[in-house]
Design an enzyme around this catalytic site. Structure first.
Site, PDB file in Angstrom:
ATOM      1  N   CYS A  77     -10.104   5.109 -77.708  1.00 47.98           N
ATOM      2  CA  CYS A  77     -10.306   6.307 -78.356  1.00 47.98           C
ATOM      3  C   CYS A  77     -11.600   6.286 -78.934  1.00 47.98           C
ATOM      4  O   CYS A  77     -11.683   5.092 -79.728  1.00 47.98           O
ATOM      5  CB  CYS A  77      -9.131   7.060 -79.263  1.00 47.98           C
ATOM      6  SG  CYS A  77      -7.804   7.153 -78.278  1.00 47.98           S
TER       7      CYS A  77
ATOM      8  N   HIS B  92     -12.726  13.112 -91.476  1.00 47.39           N
ATOM      9  CA  HIS B  92     -11.309  12.709 -91.515  1.00 47.39           C
ATOM     10  C   HIS B  92     -10.833  13.021 -92.851  1.00 47.39           C
ATOM     11  O   HIS B  92      -9.562  12.626 -92.897  1.00 47.39           O
ATOM     12  CB  HIS B  92     -11.260  11.085 -91.319  1.00 47.39           C
ATOM     13  CG  HIS B  92     -11.734  11.132 -89.648  1.00 47.39           C
ATOM     14  ND1 HIS B  92     -11.989   9.551 -89.410  1.00 47.39           N
ATOM     15  CD2 HIS B  92     -11.440  11.759 -88.616  1.00 47.39           C
ATOM     16  CE1 HIS B  92     -12.172   9.678 -88.036  1.00 47.39           C
ATOM     17  NE2 HIS B  92     -11.704  10.979 -87.498  1.00 47.39           N
TER      18      HIS B  92
ATOM     19  N   HIS C 131     -15.611   8.533 -80.148  1.00 48.39           N
ATOM     20  CA  HIS C 131     -16.349   9.588 -80.562  1.00 48.39           C
ATOM     21  C   HIS C 131     -17.803   9.555 -79.804  1.00 48.39           C
ATOM     22  O   HIS C 131     -18.488   8.281 -79.919  1.00 48.39           O
ATOM     23  CB  HIS C 131     -16.788  10.094 -81.850  1.00 48.39           C
ATOM     24  CG  HIS C 131     -15.402  10.008 -82.534  1.00 48.39           C
ATOM     25  ND1 HIS C 131     -15.051   8.979 -83.452  1.00 48.39           N
ATOM     26  CD2 HIS C 131     -14.493  10.910 -82.904  1.00 48.39           C
ATOM     27  CE1 HIS C 131     -14.143   9.097 -83.910  1.00 48.39           C
ATOM     28  NE2 HIS C 131     -13.677  10.288 -83.888  1.00 48.39           N
TER      29      HIS C 131
ATOM     30  N   GLU D  98      -9.506  16.851 -83.831  1.00 48.98           N
ATOM     31  CA  GLU D  98     -10.579  16.974 -82.812  1.00 48.98           C
ATOM     32  C   GLU D  98     -10.482  17.818 -81.162  1.00 48.98           C
ATOM     33  O   GLU D  98      -9.402  18.258 -81.230  1.00 48.98           O
ATOM     34  CB  GLU D  98     -10.391  15.130 -82.080  1.00 48.98           C
ATOM     35  CG  GLU D  98     -10.595  14.157 -83.142  1.00 48.98           C
ATOM     36  CD  GLU D  98     -10.268  13.038 -82.593  1.00 48.98           C
ATOM     37  OE1 GLU D  98     -10.874  11.993 -83.156  1.00 48.98           O
ATOM     38  OE2 GLU D  98      -9.495  12.681 -81.484  1.00 48.98           O
TER      39      GLU D  98
ATOM     40  N   GLU E 179     -15.122  -2.007 -77.085  1.00 41.29           N
ATOM     41  CA  GLU E 179     -13.559  -2.047 -77.544  1.00 41.29           C
ATOM     42  C   GLU E 179     -12.876  -3.041 -76.710  1.00 41.29           C
ATOM     43  O   GLU E 179     -12.145  -3.963 -77.386  1.00 41.29           O
ATOM     44  CB  GLU E 179     -13.221  -0.718 -77.696  1.00 41.29           C
ATOM     45  CG  GLU E 179     -11.965  -0.783 -78.633  1.00 41.29           C
ATOM     46  CD  GLU E 179     -11.731   0.498 -78.967  1.00 41.29           C
ATOM     47  OE1 GLU E 179     -10.366   0.927 -78.782  1.00 41.29           O
ATOM     48  OE2 GLU E 179     -12.316   1.443 -79.583  1.00 41.29           O
TER      49      GLU E 179
ATOM     50  N   TYR F  46      -6.715  19.226 -81.265  1.00 44.13           N
ATOM     51  CA  TYR F  46      -5.415  18.979 -81.876  1.00 44.13           C
ATOM     52  C   TYR F  46      -5.753  18.543 -83.453  1.00 44.13           C
ATOM     53  O   TYR F  46      -6.938  18.414 -83.622  1.00 44.13           O
ATOM     54  CB  TYR F  46      -4.625  17.986 -81.372  1.00 44.13           C
ATOM     55  CG  TYR F  46      -5.198  16.516 -81.640  1.00 44.13           C
ATOM     56  CD1 TYR F  46      -4.748  15.675 -82.615  1.00 44.13           C
ATOM     57  CD2 TYR F  46      -6.323  16.105 -80.822  1.00 44.13           C
ATOM     58  CE1 TYR F  46      -5.123  14.585 -82.782  1.00 44.13           C
ATOM     59  CE2 TYR F  46      -6.839  14.846 -80.960  1.00 44.13           C
ATOM     60  CZ  TYR F  46      -6.330  13.958 -82.069  1.00 44.13           C
ATOM     61  OH  TYR F  46      -6.799  12.791 -82.233  1.00 44.13           O
TER      62      TYR F  46
ATOM     63  N   GLU G 210      -6.876  13.908 -88.237  1.00 39.86           N
ATOM     64  CA  GLU G 210      -7.775  13.778 -87.274  1.00 39.86           C
ATOM     65  C   GLU G 210      -7.709  15.303 -86.708  1.00 39.86           C
ATOM     66  O   GLU G 210      -6.511  15.878 -86.834  1.00 39.86           O
ATOM     67  CB  GLU G 210      -7.204  13.115 -86.003  1.00 39.86           C
ATOM     68  CG  GLU G 210      -7.452  11.635 -85.985  1.00 39.86           C
ATOM     69  CD  GLU G 210      -8.919  11.142 -85.635  1.00 39.86           C
ATOM     70  OE1 GLU G 210      -9.815  11.946 -85.670  1.00 39.86           O
ATOM     71  OE2 GLU G 210      -9.139   9.960 -85.621  1.00 39.86           O
TER      72      GLU G 210
ATOM     73  N   HIS H 119     -14.236  17.961 -84.336  1.00 38.35           N
ATOM     74  CA  HIS H 119     -15.310  17.345 -83.963  1.00 38.35           C
ATOM     75  C   HIS H 119     -14.986  16.801 -82.656  1.00 38.35           C
ATOM     76  O   HIS H 119     -13.704  16.660 -82.140  1.00 38.35           O
ATOM     77  CB  HIS H 119     -15.803  15.986 -84.963  1.00 38.35           C
ATOM     78  CG  HIS H 119     -14.679  14.975 -84.982  1.00 38.35           C
ATOM     79  ND1 HIS H 119     -13.536  15.156 -86.081  1.00 38.35           N
ATOM     80  CD2 HIS H 119     -14.423  13.846 -84.366  1.00 38.35           C
ATOM     81  CE1 HIS H 119     -12.660  14.327 -85.962  1.00 38.35           C
ATOM     82  NE2 HIS H 119     -13.087  13.312 -85.194  1.00 38.35           N
TER      83      HIS H 119
ATOM     84  N   TRP I 173      -1.848  11.939 -80.978  1.00 38.50           N
ATOM     85  CA  TRP I 173      -2.717  12.266 -79.812  1.00 38.50           C
ATOM     86  C   TRP I 173      -2.286  11.744 -78.650  1.00 38.50           C
ATOM     87  O   TRP I 173      -2.272  12.355 -77.582  1.00 38.50           O
ATOM     88  CB  TRP I 173      -4.484  11.939 -80.024  1.00 38.50           C
ATOM     89  CG  TRP I 173      -4.674  10.510 -80.236  1.00 38.50           C
ATOM     90  CD1 TRP I 173      -4.913   9.789 -79.322  1.00 38.50           C
ATOM     91  CD2 TRP I 173      -4.490  10.102 -81.415  1.00 38.50           C
ATOM     92  NE1 TRP I 173      -5.329   8.731 -80.044  1.00 38.50           N
ATOM     93  CE2 TRP I 173      -5.169   8.647 -81.258  1.00 38.50           C
ATOM     94  CE3 TRP I 173      -4.469  10.283 -82.844  1.00 38.50           C
ATOM     95  CZ2 TRP I 173      -5.515   7.535 -82.243  1.00 38.50           C
ATOM     96  CZ3 TRP I 173      -4.725   9.511 -83.811  1.00 38.50           C
ATOM     97  CH2 TRP I 173      -5.180   7.943 -83.536  1.00 38.50           C
TER      98      TRP I 173
END
Length: 196
Positions: free
Chosen positions: A77, A35, A79, A124, A97, A112, A122, A42, A169
């Site tokens: 959101c 980041h 990873h 990603e 979450e 993006y 970001e 990623h 995003w």
């Protein structure tokens, strides 16, 4: 199945999966380094969770997030971890979450890059999923400051009126889900989706 309401489920030292624009894995790098600056590409995912009435679950990101703190965004959101299958990762994060599970269907993936001032960026290759749940949300307040269900038409109006309240995003993904992928999203919501 849900995590603790205050459980810390991510930090800047965790390893993210580096990829090229074709989603081939290139190794790993810490979340913090991914980041920094303009960001390092990623793998990530974005989840759009609807209730049985067709309303979308939105969350306001926790205030201590490095990037876009306090902004409204899609349901979840995150990873995948190194060696973790995407299907495992999305269910893990939903539980950690939001304290829920959902049957999720893959819709599309895209790349993006978005910068948040001097705090970083970001960058990603993001897999986008949609699904439906009837479970009660039990949000983890280390990740989620606030949440609510919203009617899609009302959300689209709000995004036109106040786009700066929402993560970049999410704005990109919602435009494609309600445009290019509207038919697939409708099929997911009414339970008639066909595997891709």
């Amino acid at each position: 199945m849900s995590g603790q309401a205050h459980e810390i489920v991510s930090d800047e030292s965790e390893s993210l999966i580096l990829v090229d624009r074709d989603d081939n894995e290139l190794g790993t790098l810490s979340k913090a380094r991914c980041h920094d600056g303009d960001g390092v590409l990623h793998r990530a995912f974005s989840l759009f969770i609807f209730d049985r009435a067709g309303r979308l679950l939105l969350q306001r990101r926790a205030r201590d997030k490095r990037l876009w703190p306090g902004y409204w965004s899609n349901s979840c959101c995150s990873h995948p971890r190194a060696g973790e299958e995407m299907e495992e990762a999305v269910q893990r994060r939903l539980a950690q979450e939001l304290g829920i599970s959902a049957a999720l269907d893959f819709v599309y993936k895209f790349t993006y890059q978005a910068s948040y001032g001097d705090a970083g960026s970001e960058h990603e290759l993001c897999w986008v999923y949609a699904g439906v749940t009837g479970q009660a949300v039990q949000a983890n307040d280390t990740e989620v400051a606030e949440w609510r269900y919203v009617d899609p038409a009302s959300l689209s109006r709000r995004l036109r009126q106040r786009p700066d309240e929402y993560t970049p995003w999410f704005r990109m993904e919602w435009a494609r889900l309600t445009g290019e992928y509207a038919g697939r999203l409708a099929a997911i919501l009414d339970g008639t989706v066909q595997p891709t």
